[in-house]
Enzyme design. Structure first.
Site, PDB file in Angstrom:
ATOM      1  CG  ASP A 327      11.889  -4.877  52.646  1.00  0.00           C
ATOM      2  OD1 ASP A 327      11.912  -3.959  53.486  1.00  0.00           O
ATOM      3  OD2 ASP A 327      12.350  -4.755  51.499  1.00  0.00           O
ATOM      4  CD  GLU A 375       9.251  -1.545  54.858  1.00  0.00           C
ATOM      5  OE1 GLU A 375       8.624  -0.469  55.018  1.00  0.00           O
ATOM      6  OE2 GLU A 375       9.471  -2.052  53.753  1.00  0.00           O
ATOM      7  CG  ASP A 428      17.023   0.505  52.892  1.00  0.00           C
ATOM      8  OD1 ASP A 428      18.048   0.050  52.350  1.00  0.00           O
ATOM      9  OD2 ASP A 428      15.892   0.036  52.688  1.00  0.00           O
TER      10      ASP A 428
END
Length: 552
Positions: A327, A375, A428
């Site tokens: 991430d 990501e 998200d």
């Protein structure tokens, strides 16, 4: 074997459960069976680490430990640590959403009972080997948690302010208000520990390990059980030809065993407070940016240790999953730094990080074909793109970001290269059905014309678009497979409450969804098994078997 694969995004906490929160019991195995029936070969999960009180796995007290709320009481009973009577007394009807406070009320007493039964019985096979193998993080984590629980209980019972006054005086000159300091103190943030244990004095560590031996043993037992149950789930998935994609946030929480045990690896002042914290500038999700509050790494110290802590983190995570999504990958090229104590992230600045050196080390130790996903959403510069290319990692594309803008928007499938992972949305994002309901007219019009669709089945339009795209990997959140609305969204970035509660029932998973995934994946050449040419002998045996069958 084809590199074109697809799968489903679902965190185990969202699995249906009678114990307040999804876990690693039968529902996990049923989910894997559903994936297999749908012809899928990937299961993506969020970080499996302990969560904060609100259920966020991106704000954890450890980058190495497992979330004990994922432990299955049913599996504990099968292993003899609980009885059927224990399960029946605690079980409740599955809720529409996960309530983490309620889940703790249900599960923690069961875990305590399982630990007491563990103490009264023989040491399980594999327990001592687990402790020895994981001592490099387990010893600090279990002590940290025991200390935190000890001081929190002690301080909740305090009637005088003398001890808090001492802590407050030590913190003079920091950016925190008295209210914030009180929260640190009552919550037993490690920076509020007595100085000797905060600074990890060797003799003091030894003293507390002895004093809190029982609490430490309990947390060790629970980590052993989590690891055992998760590895069984992973083995079952792998046997079915399904690989697990895991997730790791680049930064760790300030109040964590990681920071307390490795203070030199983070940018802290002499009192233990961060000098600057993490976040991102204003973007698609927030006009004021996102102020995450994690301490920044002291990258020079990491370089001096040849990134030993980071390598052990990656190595440990890859023992638990098959592919790792990192991430906020761009943080390895440069990070957004915000002054500690700032109200939001707007006043930050970019600071360089030694990403190329780190990934060169990973390639040296793990091989050139790293099992990682970058990501790379948000503000991506040429330098970030160059780092991803150097590491050889696939990037991410989100279909919900594709419409209503430039016709060559990088998120539109015709702009993808093969080394890409495409998502209809992530944890998200809103569900795709929810996205369409709030999309602008320009976004809706662009989507309808791009897919020659009328908007009546937007979730499955996006699924077909993802599966047909050039991207090697395609991941679909379960909410989109089940065509669920915005009320089933997992997380809204920048909001502190009401997140991480998505749950579902297998009754919502109609056979048509399974058939649709299987058909569409096969149509676009995903998850295809390798062709094995039959030998002449095998063909003869097959013909003979068919003739024998026809004679019956």
């Amino acid at each position: 074997m084809t590199k074109r694969k697809s799968g489903v995004l679902l965190h185990p906490t969202s699995l249906p459960s009678s114990f307040g929160v999804g876990d690693l019991g039968q529902a996990a195995y049923t989910f894997i069976d559903k994936l297999e029936a749908a012809g899928q070969t990937l299961w993506q999960v969020l970080p499996l680490v302990p969560t904060d009180d609100g259920g966020s796995p991106y704000c954890s007290c450890s980058a190495f430990a497992g979330n004990v709320l994922l432990i299955s009481p049913q599996k504990l009973a099968e292993d003899g640590f609980l009885t059927e009577e224990d399960l029946q007394a605690a079980a409740a009807a599955p809720a529409a959403r996960v309530d983490y406070a309620k889940a703790r009320e249900i599960k923690l007493p069961l875990l305590e009972k399982a630990y007491q039964n563990f103490k009264a019985g023989e040491t399980p096979a594999g327990y001592e080997a687990f402790c020895e193998k994981n001592a490099y993080w387990l010893d600090d984590y279990t002590l940290y948690l025991a200390l935190k629980n000890h001081f929190r209980a002690e301080r909740m019972a305090e009637t005088e302010t003398e001890n808090f006054d001492v802590f407050s005086a030590e913190c003079e000159g920091t950016a925190l208000t008295e209210t914030q300091l009180k929260e640190y103190y009552v919550g037993a943030n490690w920076v509020s520990f007595p100085k000797a244990i905060r600074k990890r004095n060797v003799m003091t560590l030894k003293k507390w390990r002895k004093e809190l031996a029982g609490a430490i043993e309990k947390e060790t037992f629970l980590q052993y059980i989590f690891a055992k149950q998760w590895q069984e789930v992973k083995a079952y998935a792998n046997e079915k030809g399904i690989s697990i994609i895991g997730d790791a946030p680049i930064f760790v929480a300030y109040d964590s065993a990681d920071v307390w045990a490795n203070q030199k690896l983070f940018r802290l002042d002499s009192k233990g407070f961060p000098t600057c914290v993490t976040g991102v500038p204003p973007d698609y999700f927030s006009e004021t940016g996102q102020l995450w509050g994690n301490p920044h790494y002291d990258w020079k110290q990491h370089e001096k240790t040849s990134f030993a802590w980071w390598f052990s983190r990656v190595q440990k995570t890859l023992e638990d999953i098959d592919i790792l999504r990192i991430d906020h990958f761009r943080g390895f090229e440069s990070c957004w730094e915000v002054e500690f104590g700032a109200e939001d992230a707007r006043g930050g600045k970019w600071a360089k990080a030694p990403g190329e050196k780190f990934f060169a080390l990973l390639k040296e130790k793990l091989g050139d074909d790293l099992p990682l996903i970058a990501e790379d959403l948000g503000i991506i510069t040429e330098e970030v793109a160059a780092l991803r290319a150097f590491a050889g990692l696939p990037g991410m594309r989100i279909l919900q970001f594709a419409f209503g803008q430039d016709k060559n928007n990088a998120y539109l499938p015709h702009a993808y290269d093969k080394n890409t992972v495409v998502y209809t949305g992530t944890h998200d994002n809103d569900t795709t059905k929810g996205w369409y309901e709030t999309a602008t007219e320009a976004e809706k019009d662009h989507y309808r014309r791009y897919l020659n669709a009328d908007g009546s089945n937007v979730a499955w339009d996006f699924i077909r678009l993802a599966l047909s795209s050039p991207a090697d990997l395609a991941i679909i959140p379960l909410q989109d497979v089940l065509a669920l609305g915005t009320e089933y969204r997992m997380n809204i970035p920048g909001t502190a409450t009401g997140n991480w509660g998505f749950s579902f029932s297998f009754d919502q998973w109609w056979d048509g969804f399974t058939d649709g995934l299987k058909y569409t994946s096969e149509l676009f050449g995903r998850n295809q098994k390798p062709f094995i040419e039959k030998t002449e002998e095998a063909e003869t045996e097959e013909i003979a078997a068919e003739e024998q069958e026809s004679c019956r």
